[in-house]
Design a protein around this motif. Structure first.
Motif, PDB file in Angstrom:
ATOM      1  N   ARG A   1       0.836  -1.217   0.000  1.00  0.00           N
ATOM      2  CA  ARG A   1       0.000   0.000   0.000  1.00  0.00           C
ATOM      3  C   ARG A   1       0.861   1.255   0.000  1.00  0.00           C
ATOM      4  N   GLU A   2       1.926   1.255   0.802  1.00  0.00           N
ATOM      5  CA  GLU A   2       2.826   2.406   0.849  1.00  0.00           C
ATOM      6  C   GLU A   2       3.502   2.613  -0.508  1.00  0.00           C
ATOM      7  N   ARG A   3       3.920   1.521  -1.151  1.00  0.00           N
ATOM      8  CA  ARG A   3       4.555   1.593  -2.467  1.00  0.00           C
ATOM      9  C   ARG A   3       3.569   2.152  -3.492  1.00  0.00           C
ATOM     10  N   THR A   4       2.341   1.639  -3.478  1.00  0.00           N
ATOM     11  CA  THR A   4       1.317   2.111  -4.410  1.00  0.00           C
ATOM     12  C   THR A   4       1.057   3.601  -4.218  1.00  0.00           C
ATOM     13  N   ASP A   5       0.945   4.032  -2.970  1.00  0.00           N
ATOM     14  CA  ASP A   5       0.720   5.454  -2.682  1.00  0.00           C
ATOM     15  C   ASP A   5       1.889   6.313  -3.157  1.00  0.00           C
ATOM     16  N   ALA A   6       3.114   5.865  -2.941  1.00  0.00           N
ATOM     17  CA  ALA A   6       4.302   6.627  -3.356  1.00  0.00           C
ATOM     18  C   ALA A   6       4.340   6.784  -4.873  1.00  0.00           C
ATOM     19  N   ILE A   7       4.025   5.725  -5.586  1.00  0.00           N
ATOM     20  CA  ILE A   7       4.025   5.781  -7.054  1.00  0.00           C
ATOM     21  C   ILE A   7       2.904   6.688  -7.550  1.00  0.00           C
ATOM     22  N   ALA A   8       1.737   6.595  -6.949  1.00  0.00           N
ATOM     23  CA  ALA A   8       0.564   7.356  -7.389  1.00  0.00           C
ATOM     24  C   ALA A   8       0.754   8.861  -7.248  1.00  0.00           C
ATOM     25  N   ARG A   9       1.686   9.301  -6.437  1.00  0.00           N
ATOM     26  CA  ARG A   9       1.911  10.744  -6.255  1.00  0.00           C
ATOM     27  C   ARG A   9       2.580  11.398  -7.461  1.00  0.00           C
ATOM     28  N   PHE A  10       3.213  10.602  -8.321  1.00  0.00           N
ATOM     29  CA  PHE A  10       3.899  11.175  -9.481  1.00  0.00           C
ATOM     30  C   PHE A  10       2.887  11.543 -10.556  1.00  0.00           C
ATOM     31  N   ALA A  11       3.075  12.695 -11.175  1.00  0.00           N
ATOM     32  CA  ALA A  11       2.125  13.215 -12.154  1.00  0.00           C
ATOM     33  C   ALA A  11       2.152  12.460 -13.474  1.00  0.00           C
TER      34      ALA A  11
END
Length: 189
Positions: A15-25
């Protein structure tokens, strides 16, 4: 997410990995960061050209003298490691990524030869018959190491394994002029 050079521990939950990736535009940046291998192949597709190793240096160091803080703990604390620093460049000499690998020296000779070889690490391991499965340990932004004072660059840190055996920790920093490091919160700036 902040611009930092602090790496987290190996416990990088899904979940943390998914959230970190999702922040990139950029969707392309998100795909690159989410990949669990084939970085050279992905960057070659992006560049529409073959990539080769530009600069390359490696040295044997003590396990606590590494440029990736989490490496000793993740690798299980071997006494000596090889630190391989390299860039991937296109035919025009443009650098696409700056990479550091902290690799174990107490593994088989094929792996050690790849860590100390002159080609891109993933393809070298593949040719040597070593499966280089990667697990993401960290994703974020940090300063682009090749030009002082530049905007942050997207990076990822992966654990490289052969089966269950840890081989090395890989940090890939992507050229911010080519791989968009902006976050969704910065879109339009």
């Amino acid at each position: 997410m902040t611009v930092t050079t602090t790496e987290r521990t190996a416990d990088f939950a899904s979940r943390e990995r998914t959230d970190a990736i999702a922040r990139f535009a950029s969707p392309a940046t998100r795909l690159l960061l989410a990949g669990d291998g084939l970085t050279t192949t992905s960057l070659q597709a992006w560049a529409r050209a073959p990539l080769t190793v530009g600069t390359l240096e490696w040295q044997v160091r003590g396990d606590r003298d590494t440029p990736i803080a989490m490496a000793p703990a993740v690798l299980g604390g071997p006494d000596r490691v090889v630190v391989r620093s390299s860039t991937l460049v296109d035919p025009a000499g443009t650098v696409w990524s700056a990479n550091v690998v902290v690799g174990r020296l107490d593994v088989d000779a094929r792996t050690t030869a790849c860590l100390q070889g002159a080609g891109p690490l993933g393809p070298e391991l593949h040719r040597a018959g070593v499966s280089g499965h990667r697990s993401l340990l960290d994703i974020g932004r940090m300063p682009w190491p090749l030009v002082r004072g530049t905007a942050p660059a997207a990076y990822r840190i992966c654990l490289l394994r052969h089966g269950a055996e840890p081989l090395g920790v890989v940090r890939e920093i992507f050229n911010p002029a080519l791989v968009d490091p902006r976050l969704l919160s910065e879109r339009g700036r």
